[in-house]
Motif scaffolding. Structure first.
Motif, PDB file in Angstrom:
ATOM      1  N   GLU A 108      -2.094   1.757 -13.913  1.00  0.00           N
ATOM      2  CA  GLU A 108      -2.054   0.301 -14.064  1.00  0.00           C
ATOM      3  C   GLU A 108      -3.384  -0.279 -14.552  1.00  0.00           C
ATOM      4  OE1 GLU A 108       1.388  -1.341 -11.220  1.00  0.00           O
ATOM      5  OE2 GLU A 108      -0.493  -0.901 -10.164  1.00  0.00           O
ATOM      6  N   ARG A 136       1.556   2.069  -4.356  1.00  0.00           N
ATOM      7  CA  ARG A 136       0.408   1.771  -5.230  1.00  0.00           C
ATOM      8  C   ARG A 136      -0.819   2.352  -4.538  1.00  0.00           C
ATOM      9  NH1 ARG A 136       1.461  -3.264  -6.624  1.00  0.00           N
ATOM     10  NH2 ARG A 136       2.177  -2.600  -8.678  1.00  0.00           N
ATOM     11  N   GLN A 144      -5.964   2.571 -10.494  1.00  0.00           N
ATOM     12  CA  GLN A 144      -4.849   2.048  -9.719  1.00  0.00           C
ATOM     13  C   GLN A 144      -3.590   2.635 -10.329  1.00  0.00           C
ATOM     14  OE1 GLN A 144      -4.564  -2.071  -8.213  1.00  0.00           O
ATOM     15  NE2 GLN A 144      -2.770  -2.224  -9.552  1.00  0.00           N
ATOM     16  N   GLY A 203       3.351  -0.768  -1.203  1.00  0.00           N
ATOM     17  CA  GLY A 203       4.528   0.063  -1.392  1.00  0.00           C
ATOM     18  C   GLY A 203       5.757  -0.614  -0.815  1.00  0.00           C
ATOM     19  N   THR A 224       6.488   5.637  -8.554  1.00  0.00           N
ATOM     20  CA  THR A 224       7.853   5.175  -8.299  1.00  0.00           C
ATOM     21  C   THR A 224       8.797   6.367  -8.339  1.00  0.00           C
ATOM     22  OG1 THR A 224       7.341   3.053  -9.360  1.00  0.00           O
ATOM     23  CG2 THR A 224       9.674   3.594  -9.039  1.00  0.00           C
ATOM     24  N   LYS A 257       0.657   3.345  -9.859  1.00  0.00           N
ATOM     25  CA  LYS A 257       1.909   2.997  -9.190  1.00  0.00           C
ATOM     26  C   LYS A 257       2.835   4.195  -9.316  1.00  0.00           C
ATOM     27  CE  LYS A 257       5.581  -0.373  -8.669  1.00  0.00           C
ATOM     28  NZ  LYS A 257       6.222  -1.567  -9.224  1.00  0.00           N
ATOM     29  N   TRP A 263       8.458   2.844  -3.971  1.00  0.00           N
ATOM     30  CA  TRP A 263       7.214   2.963  -4.730  1.00  0.00           C
ATOM     31  C   TRP A 263       5.994   2.847  -3.823  1.00  0.00           C
ATOM     32  CZ3 TRP A 263       3.782  -1.098  -4.685  1.00  0.00           C
ATOM     33  CH2 TRP A 263       4.287  -2.349  -4.286  1.00  0.00           C
TER      34      TRP A 263
END
Length: 185
Positions: free
Chosen positions: A109, A22, A7, A126, A11, A9, A20
């Motif tokens: 993450e 994910r 996972q 997002g 940004t 993220k 952002w």
């Protein structure tokens, strides 16, 4: 052992509130494929050069280094899982369009077991719309947001025509991103 999924993220740096995404991607995904994931997830058009940085290493497509003078590792040869021993909190930097200098922070993450019901990569969240291409970086983005927010601004019609129509900086549609990730847009 079950296949792992990271996972991540992603940004866009320098803009607040943040833009952002994910995403869940296979740990076996190579950096050249992650480039395509970032492009689709963020809404970029893959019209410019890019690079990844992890710790003290830089990765990109060797085709960008026409004279062989850059110290880059081939992104086609590096899988995400080979970069990180400890997943949580590790960071990868992604830079796109060296003129506009869009910088992205990609945070690992967590690692998950792959859910075979899902097609990967997949976007699971997002916020906010990606800036239009070639707006001049963060400063140009804020200029466009300012112009479009004012219906009376003398540059509004020209700006709308230049970016190809309406732009809502607050708009994010996870379904559109997932269609793009599957090659549908």
């Amino acid at each position: 052992a079950p296949l792992k999924v990271f996972q991540l993220k992603i940004t866009l740096e320098g803009i607040s509130p943040p833009i952002w995404r994910r995403v869940h991607v296979p740990a076996t995904l190579r950096l050249d494929a992650l480039h395509r994931v970032v492009q689709a997830a963020m809404g970029w058009t893959n019209s410019h050069s890019h690079e990844f940085t992890f710790r003290d290493r830089t990765f990109s497509d060797p085709a960008f280094d026409e004279d062989g003078g850059l110290e880059i590792d081939d992104e086609h040869e590096v899988a995400l899982g080979s970069l990180v021993a400890r997943v949580r909190g590790q960071k990868l930097r992604y830079r796109y369009d060296f003129g506009d200098n869009w910088r992205h922070e990609i945070v690992f993450e967590k690692a998950l077991e792959r859910d075979e019901r899902l097609m990967h990569p997949v976007c699971v969240g997002g916020e906010r719309a990606c800036p239009p291409e070639d707006v001049g970086g963060v400063g140009g983005y804020w200029r466009i947001v300012e112009v479009l927010a004012n219906a009376e601004h003398p540059d509004r019609d020209e700006t709308l025509a230049w970016i190809g129509g309406a732009f809502d900086p607050e708009c994010f549609d996870v379904n559109l991103v997932n269609r793009a990730l599957r090659g549908g847009e």
